[in-house]
Motif scaffolding. Structure first.
Motif, PDB file in Angstrom:
ATOM      1  N   THR A   1       6.274  10.882   4.481  1.00 21.41           N
ATOM      2  CA  THR A   1       6.965   9.675   4.961  1.00 21.41           C
ATOM      3  C   THR A   1       8.374   9.576   4.399  1.00 21.41           C
ATOM      4  O   THR A   1       9.151   8.758   4.827  1.00 21.41           O
ATOM      5  CB  THR A   1       6.195   8.394   4.557  1.00 21.41           C
TER       6      THR A   1
ATOM      7  N   LYS B   1       0.847  -1.200   0.000  1.00 25.19           N
ATOM      8  CA  LYS B   1       0.000   0.000   0.000  1.00 25.19           C
ATOM      9  C   LYS B   1       0.881   1.248   0.000  1.00 25.19           C
ATOM     10  O   LYS B   1       2.007   1.201   0.505  1.00 25.19           O
ATOM     11  CB  LYS B   1      -0.868   0.032   1.268  1.00 25.19           C
ATOM     12  N   PRO B   2       0.378   2.385  -0.511  1.00 21.86           N
ATOM     13  CA  PRO B   2       1.112   3.641  -0.367  1.00 21.86           C
ATOM     14  C   PRO B   2       1.385   3.903   1.112  1.00 21.86           C
ATOM     15  O   PRO B   2       0.519   3.650   1.957  1.00 21.86           O
ATOM     16  CB  PRO B   2       0.148   4.686  -0.943  1.00 21.86           C
ATOM     17  N   GLU B   3       2.606   4.350   1.436  1.00 21.46           N
ATOM     18  CA  GLU B   3       3.071   4.579   2.805  1.00 21.46           C
ATOM     19  C   GLU B   3       3.253   3.278   3.603  1.00 21.46           C
ATOM     20  O   GLU B   3       3.443   3.300   4.808  1.00 21.46           O
ATOM     21  CB  GLU B   3       2.161   5.558   3.555  1.00 21.46           C
TER      22      GLU B   3
ATOM     23  N   SER C   1       6.268   5.545  -1.206  1.00 23.38           N
ATOM     24  CA  SER C   1       5.766   6.919  -1.215  1.00 23.38           C
ATOM     25  C   SER C   1       4.239   6.925  -1.217  1.00 23.38           C
ATOM     26  O   SER C   1       3.600   6.002  -1.728  1.00 23.38           O
ATOM     27  CB  SER C   1       6.302   7.683  -2.423  1.00 23.38           C
ATOM     28  N   GLY C   2       3.670   7.994  -0.628  1.00 25.63           N
ATOM     29  CA  GLY C   2       2.221   8.074  -0.443  1.00 25.63           C
ATOM     30  C   GLY C   2       1.473   8.239  -1.745  1.00 25.63           C
ATOM     31  O   GLY C   2       0.443   7.628  -1.957  1.00 25.63           O
TER      32      GLY C   2
ATOM     33  N   SER D   1       6.247  12.211  -0.263  1.00 26.97           N
ATOM     34  CA  SER D   1       5.251  12.459   0.778  1.00 26.97           C
ATOM     35  C   SER D   1       5.976  12.678   2.085  1.00 26.97           C
ATOM     36  O   SER D   1       7.179  12.453   2.183  1.00 26.97           O
ATOM     37  CB  SER D   1       4.340  11.231   0.892  1.00 26.97           C
TER      38      SER D   1
END
Length: 289
Positions: free
Chosen positions: A270, A171-173, A261-262, A268
């Motif tokens: 993060t 998943k993103p992040e 990355s988000g 992002s």
């Protein structure tokens, strides 16, 4: 009939699992029944749980505001790639995570399934599947919060494809945790000559030095697939005590944490390592596979 013949040919030559090395599979096939022998060939992986499990747990807790007492990883979906007999899947399941363990070797999955069945709680939280990473990509796009590939990347046939697939199912992040062996003269001496040929800590032929991965190369591959490396920590195995500890040098074994990355193609928040995350993980925080 011609189209059927073409389809058959296409299947035969399809690249559904190019990261799986058949030679590596044969090596592990012989030991599939030995995973849970704590004094046997996999004893170093058993004791590695003492540092790799807290590393994963504490890193994730530092990133999250949710905390479930007793089940700190409750609600976290983890993919354990190359799970073997389930040596890492089980402790992660005990922390409350929902774990999917995949391994291309059916005998490993059989061993893992049998062992988790002794614990009704784990039987519900962990699901095992005999599969390569590539085979689950399409059905699992951006499915997992966390991917763990512990002592795996030094055995895959196509590392670039492997990392690409990790990024796609994360998943993103989401977080990716890797432990592996650096490609140095010291890692050859300690990881192969001493560990395999002299002390027999792991069976002879387990590792090929050519397939060891320097952290710089791994970081480059991760960055080019939308993952930002947050932490790299050296690991040291003491064959006399049979225990692992953290160290600054990554010249032999190391652990890496990266975050996807988000937003695709954009950085992002993060991407900025927090002070907490960039610290050395605590080896005193309690406890490939």
């Amino acid at each position: 009939q011609l189209s059927l013949f073409r389809l058959t040919l296409k299947r035969l030559f399809s690249t559904s699992h190019p990261s799986v090395d058949l030679k590596e599979m044969k090596k592990f096939q012989r030991l599939a029944h030995k995973w849970w022998d704590e004094e046997g060939e996999y004893s170093a992986l058993h004791s590695m749980n003492d540092i790799r499990v807290p590393f994963i747990r504490d890193t994730l807790l530092n990133m999250s505001s949710n905390y479930h007492l007793g089940n700190p990883l409750s609600g976290v979906k983890i993919l354990d790639v190359g799970c073997g007999g389930g040596l890492l899947s089980e402790p992660l399941g005990r922390l409350g995570a929902s774990v999917t363990g995949i391994d291309p070797l059916e005998d490993n999955i059989r061993t893992a399934d049998q062992h988790k069945s002794f614990d009704p709680v784990l039987a519900k939280r962990i699901q095992y599947k005999s599969s390569s990473l590539e085979e689950i990509v399409e059905e699992s796009m951006e499915t997992f919060d966390v991917i763990v590939a512990s002592e795996v990347v030094e055995h895959v046939a196509d590392l670039e494809m492997f990392i690409k697939c990790c990024s796609r199912v994360l998943k993103p992040e989401g977080s990716l945790f890797i432990t592996t062996i650096n490609k140095t003269q010291l890692s050859y001496v300690l990881g192969i000559v001493v560990a395999e040929k002299i002390m027999g800590i792991v069976p002879e032929g387990t590792h090929e030095w050519e397939k060891f991965v320097p952290p710089e190369e791994l970081e480059r591959l991760l960055e080019s697939n939308g993952l930002s490396v947050k932490t790299v920590n050296g690991m040291l195995y003491n064959p006399l005590s049979g225990s692992w500890s953290w160290m600054e040098s990554t010249s032999v074994n190391y652990a890496m944490h990266a975050v996807k990355s988000g937003l695709q193609g954009q950085s992002s928040p993060t991407d900025v390592p927090s002070e907490v995350e960039s610290e050395q993980p605590s080896a005193t925080a309690g406890t490939t596979t």
